[in-house]
Design a protein around this motif. Structure first.
Motif, short mmCIF file in Angstrom:
data_model
loop_
_atom_site.label_atom_id
_atom_site.label_comp_id
_atom_site.label_asym_id
_atom_site.label_seq_id
_atom_site.Cartn_x
_atom_site.Cartn_y
_atom_site.Cartn_z
N TYR A 1 33.72 -7.97 -26.95
CA TYR A 1 34.76 -7.26 -26.21
C TYR A 1 35.28 -8.12 -25.06
CZ TYR A 1 36.97 -3.58 -23.42
OH TYR A 1 37.87 -2.83 -22.71
N ALA A 2 34.34 -8.80 -24.35
CA ALA A 2 34.74 -9.69 -23.26
C ALA A 2 35.55 -10.87 -23.80
CB ALA A 2 33.50 -10.19 -22.52
N ILE A 3 35.13 -11.40 -24.96
CA ILE A 3 35.86 -12.51 -25.59
C ILE A 3 37.29 -12.07 -25.92
CG2 ILE A 3 36.00 -13.97 -27.66
CD1 ILE A 3 32.92 -13.95 -27.69
N ASP A 4 37.43 -10.85 -26.40
CA ASP A 4 38.75 -10.30 -26.72
C ASP A 4 39.63 -10.26 -25.47
OD1 ASP A 4 40.13 -9.64 -28.96
OD2 ASP A 4 39.49 -7.55 -29.03
N ILE A 5 39.04 -9.83 -24.35
CA ILE A 5 39.79 -9.75 -23.08
C ILE A 5 40.20 -11.15 -22.63
CG2 ILE A 5 39.58 -9.19 -20.63
CD1 ILE A 5 37.71 -6.88 -21.53
N LEU B 1 30.51 -8.51 -18.18
CA LEU B 1 31.97 -8.53 -18.02
C LEU B 1 32.61 -7.46 -18.88
CD1 LEU B 1 34.61 -9.84 -17.00
CD2 LEU B 1 34.45 -11.45 -18.92
N ALA B 2 32.10 -7.31 -20.11
CA ALA B 2 32.62 -6.28 -21.01
C ALA B 2 32.42 -4.89 -20.43
CB ALA B 2 31.93 -6.38 -22.37
N ALA B 3 31.21 -4.65 -19.87
CA ALA B 3 30.92 -3.34 -19.26
C ALA B 3 31.83 -3.08 -18.06
CB ALA B 3 29.46 -3.29 -18.84
N LEU B 4 32.04 -4.11 -17.24
CA LEU B 4 32.89 -3.98 -16.05
C LEU B 4 34.34 -3.69 -16.45
CD1 LEU B 4 33.14 -4.22 -12.97
CD2 LEU B 4 33.57 -6.66 -13.27
N CYS B 5 34.84 -4.42 -17.42
CA CYS B 5 36.23 -4.23 -17.87
C CYS B 5 36.42 -2.85 -18.50
CB CYS B 5 36.62 -5.31 -18.87
SG CYS B 5 36.76 -6.95 -18.14
N ALA B 6 35.45 -2.42 -19.29
CA ALA B 6 35.53 -1.10 -19.91
C ALA B 6 35.54 -0.01 -18.85
CB ALA B 6 34.36 -0.90 -20.87
N PHE B 7 34.77 -0.20 -17.76
CA PHE B 7 34.72 0.77 -16.68
C PHE B 7 36.05 0.80 -15.92
CE2 PHE B 7 33.88 1.72 -12.18
CZ PHE B 7 33.34 3.00 -12.31
N ILE B 8 36.59 -0.38 -15.61
CA ILE B 8 37.85 -0.47 -14.86
C ILE B 8 39.01 0.13 -15.66
CG2 ILE B 8 39.57 -2.09 -13.93
CD1 ILE B 8 37.21 -3.93 -13.18
N LYS B 9 39.02 -0.18 -16.96
CA LYS B 9 40.12 0.30 -17.82
C LYS B 9 39.90 1.74 -18.29
CE LYS B 9 41.69 -2.79 -20.80
NZ LYS B 9 41.69 -3.82 -21.88
N LYS B 10 38.72 2.30 -17.93
CA LYS B 10 38.37 3.68 -18.31
C LYS B 10 38.48 3.90 -19.81
CE LYS B 10 39.67 5.63 -13.83
NZ LYS B 10 40.50 6.61 -13.11
N ARG C 1 37.23 4.76 -23.48
CA ARG C 1 36.20 5.59 -24.11
C ARG C 1 35.80 4.93 -25.43
NH1 ARG C 1 38.68 11.68 -23.22
NH2 ARG C 1 38.61 11.67 -20.93
N ASN C 2 35.17 3.81 -25.32
CA ASN C 2 34.78 3.04 -26.49
C ASN C 2 33.36 3.46 -26.88
OD1 ASN C 2 33.81 0.96 -28.25
ND2 ASN C 2 35.51 -0.33 -27.53
N THR C 3 33.27 4.20 -27.98
CA THR C 3 31.99 4.76 -28.40
C THR C 3 30.94 3.70 -28.63
OG1 THR C 3 33.17 6.57 -29.46
CG2 THR C 3 30.89 6.28 -30.07
N LEU C 4 31.33 2.59 -29.27
CA LEU C 4 30.37 1.53 -29.59
C LEU C 4 29.74 0.96 -28.33
CD1 LEU C 4 28.96 -0.36 -31.58
CD2 LEU C 4 30.96 -1.87 -31.45
N PHE C 5 30.56 0.67 -27.32
CA PHE C 5 30.03 0.05 -26.11
C PHE C 5 29.31 1.05 -25.21
CE2 PHE C 5 33.39 -2.82 -27.57
CZ PHE C 5 32.56 -3.91 -27.85
N LEU C 6 29.68 2.32 -25.32
CA LEU C 6 28.91 3.36 -24.65
C LEU C 6 27.52 3.44 -25.28
CD1 LEU C 6 28.88 5.65 -22.57
CD2 LEU C 6 29.76 7.19 -24.34
N PHE C 7 27.48 3.33 -26.61
CA PHE C 7 26.21 3.33 -27.34
C PHE C 7 25.35 2.13 -26.95
CE2 PHE C 7 24.07 1.39 -31.03
CZ PHE C 7 23.05 2.32 -31.23
N ILE C 8 25.98 0.93 -26.90
CA ILE C 8 25.23 -0.29 -26.56
C ILE C 8 24.68 -0.22 -25.13
CG2 ILE C 8 25.43 -2.78 -26.16
CD1 ILE C 8 27.41 -2.87 -28.52
N GLY C 9 25.51 0.28 -24.21
CA GLY C 9 25.07 0.42 -22.83
C GLY C 9 23.89 1.37 -22.71
N ALA C 10 23.99 2.51 -23.39
CA ALA C 10 22.90 3.49 -23.36
C ALA C 10 21.65 2.93 -24.02
CB ALA C 10 23.34 4.78 -24.06
#
Length: 465
Positions: free
Chosen positions: A430-434, A378-387, A389-398
């Motif tokens: 991040y999803a909890i925050d949303i 959910l966090a990855a989806l929301c970050a993608f939709i909202k575009k 540029r969250n470095t931490l979550f880009l790092f976690i995804g990678a």
């Protein structure tokens, strides 16, 4: 690994508990750091009690490394002539690490208490890292979740190098994200170096950092403007210090009697031989163990390639990937590493056996695992939709992609999910925050609309907005 009714119910219950916990944390007058302190204290207590109650005796590789640490404590280096350390010389730093604490007090319980302290520190780092990019309340929720997550607790009585390695790797990431002086990047590189020496998973984190560093540098060169270039610079310092410290420490070990066999995996083919076996789907087996008897490196490598090719003659690579993914990422956590010595049929209380209790814990573990995966997605989806540029979550995804791809080729066990799980809890924050922001923003909006409607009815003022 199938989605059972029990797991579905646990996810539903977890959603209800999450909503209740968010409400409580929002309404509480306690300082968030006080809540985190209490959560971390609970984490220490749970792990310490597990160590005391489940008195796991070291076995397999853990017993070998404990024995080697005790021999090193006595100044006896003869363990280096054992085939295990001649083949897997990269385990020497962890043997040395254990020896330091055995020098303070030569007891297995000493090492277990050190592991409990390191695991407690990892719980704290989940909060610290998450709080740099999400609200403190969401970070606290992620910390509480990881504190209560059963999988690491069930490993707390096992003398695995995963505990110490994870602590230093999380510390390294935390220091890198620090907004303080640049020397923190140097300290970050040192922590990542120690974590990687204790267990070689750390190279994945460094590789991902290197890729992100190059990515931000390319954007900077193309656009001549990138606010993340400073972070890329810090990452570059961190990577450079990682390799400097790694080479320095390796040189020091190699110059001592401990460096007799080097500091590397001298039989790297074995991990691939296990990981690419289509009969066991990457799980440990001893069918091809005779390959370790081939002394010549080139001949051993050729034989490994030939056998792997033979394995894939009758098995589709897609089927292999699907089954291996299922076994690594969908299977229940195993408690066998810490509980093999326990009589499962023994009754704890009337009508409740040890096995019944263990099964309930494993069900809870699976429910939490699935729930955290859902939140991370959910966090990855929301970050993608909202575009964003969250470095931490880009790092976690990678990091997750790198982790997944790596374990397609090498040996797998469910306990090898240990490193990635704290990062998934951080992503879940991040999803909890949303969810938290959405729920309470909507609630405030509804309350405001009702209040305005009431005022309009009383005053008759239709112009009021």
């Amino acid at each position: 690994h199938r989605m059972t009714l029990g797991n579905i119910l646990l996810i539903v219950i977890a959603l209800i508990v999450l909503a209740a916990a968010i409400s409580l944390i929002n309404m509480t007058k306690l300082n968030i750091r006080t809540i985190v302190f209490v959560a971390v204290a609970v984490g220490f207590t749970l792990r310490f009690l597990y160590v005391l109650v489940v008195q796991t005796e070291p076995s397999s590789d853990f017993a070998k490394m404990l024995s080697a640490s005790r021999m090193l404590l006595q100044g006896d280096y003869s363990f280096l002539d054992d085939a295990y350390f001649m083949r897997w010389a990269y385990q020497i730093p962890f043997v040395f690490f254990q020896t330091i604490f055995l020098w303070i007090h030569d007891s297995v319980i000493t090492l277990k208490i050190v592991n409990v302290l390191l695991m407690t520190g990892s719980c704290l780092f989940v909060y610290r890292i998450a709080s740099r990019y999400v609200s403190e309340k969401a970070a606290a929720m992620a910390c509480i979740g990881y504190v209560l997550y059963p999988a690491p607790i069930m490993l707390s009585s096992v003398l695995t190098n995963q505990h110490a390695s994870l602590f230093f790797l999380l510390w390294g990431v935390d220091l890198l994200l620090s907004k303080k002086r640049w020397y923190m990047a140097l300290c970050s590189g040192l922590c990542l170096c120690i974590g990687n020496l204790l267990r070689t998973d750390g190279i994945l984190i460094v590789s991902v950092l290197l890729c992100l560093c190059l990515f931000y540098l390319i954007i900077y060169l193309m656009k001549k403007k990138n606010p993340l270039i400073i972070l890329a610079g810090k990452a570059g310092i961190c990577i450079a210090s990682f390799f400097i410290f790694t080479n320095l420490i390796t040189f020091l070990f190699s110059s001592s009697p401990l460096g007799k066999n080097g500091m590397e995996n001298n039989y790297p083919e074995w991990k691939f031989m296990l990981g690419l076996n289509t009969e066991s789907y990457g799980m440990y087996h001893e069918k091809d163990i005779d390959i370790l008897s081939i002394e010549d490196d080139a001949a051993r490598r050729q034989e490994t390639i030939a056998r792997i090719q033979e394995h894939f003659k009758d098995v589709s690579p897609l089927k292999f990937i699907s089954e291996k993914t299922s076994r690594m990422w969908a299977e229940n956590e195993t408690e066998s590493w810490s509980m093999n010595h326990i009589d499962r049929d023994k009754e704890l209380i009337a009508g409740v056996s040890v096995q019944w209790f263990v099964n309930k814990i494993k069900t809870l573990d699976k429910g939490m695992y699935l729930f955290v995966l859902m939140l991370a997605l959910l966090a990855a989806l929301c970050a993608f939709i909202k575009k964003e540029r969250n470095t931490l979550f880009l790092f976690i995804g990678a990091l997750f992609i790198a982790y997944y791809l790596s374990y397609l080729f090498i040996e797998i066990q469910t306990r090898y999910r240990y490193l990635i799980m704290p990062f998934l809890f951080i992503a879940a924050a991040y999803a909890i925050d949303i969810i938290k922001t959405g729920i309470f923003t909507e609630k405030i909006s509804v309350c405001r609309d009702k209040k305005l409607k009431f005022i309009r009815e009383k005053t008759g003022d239709k112009r009021m907005k």
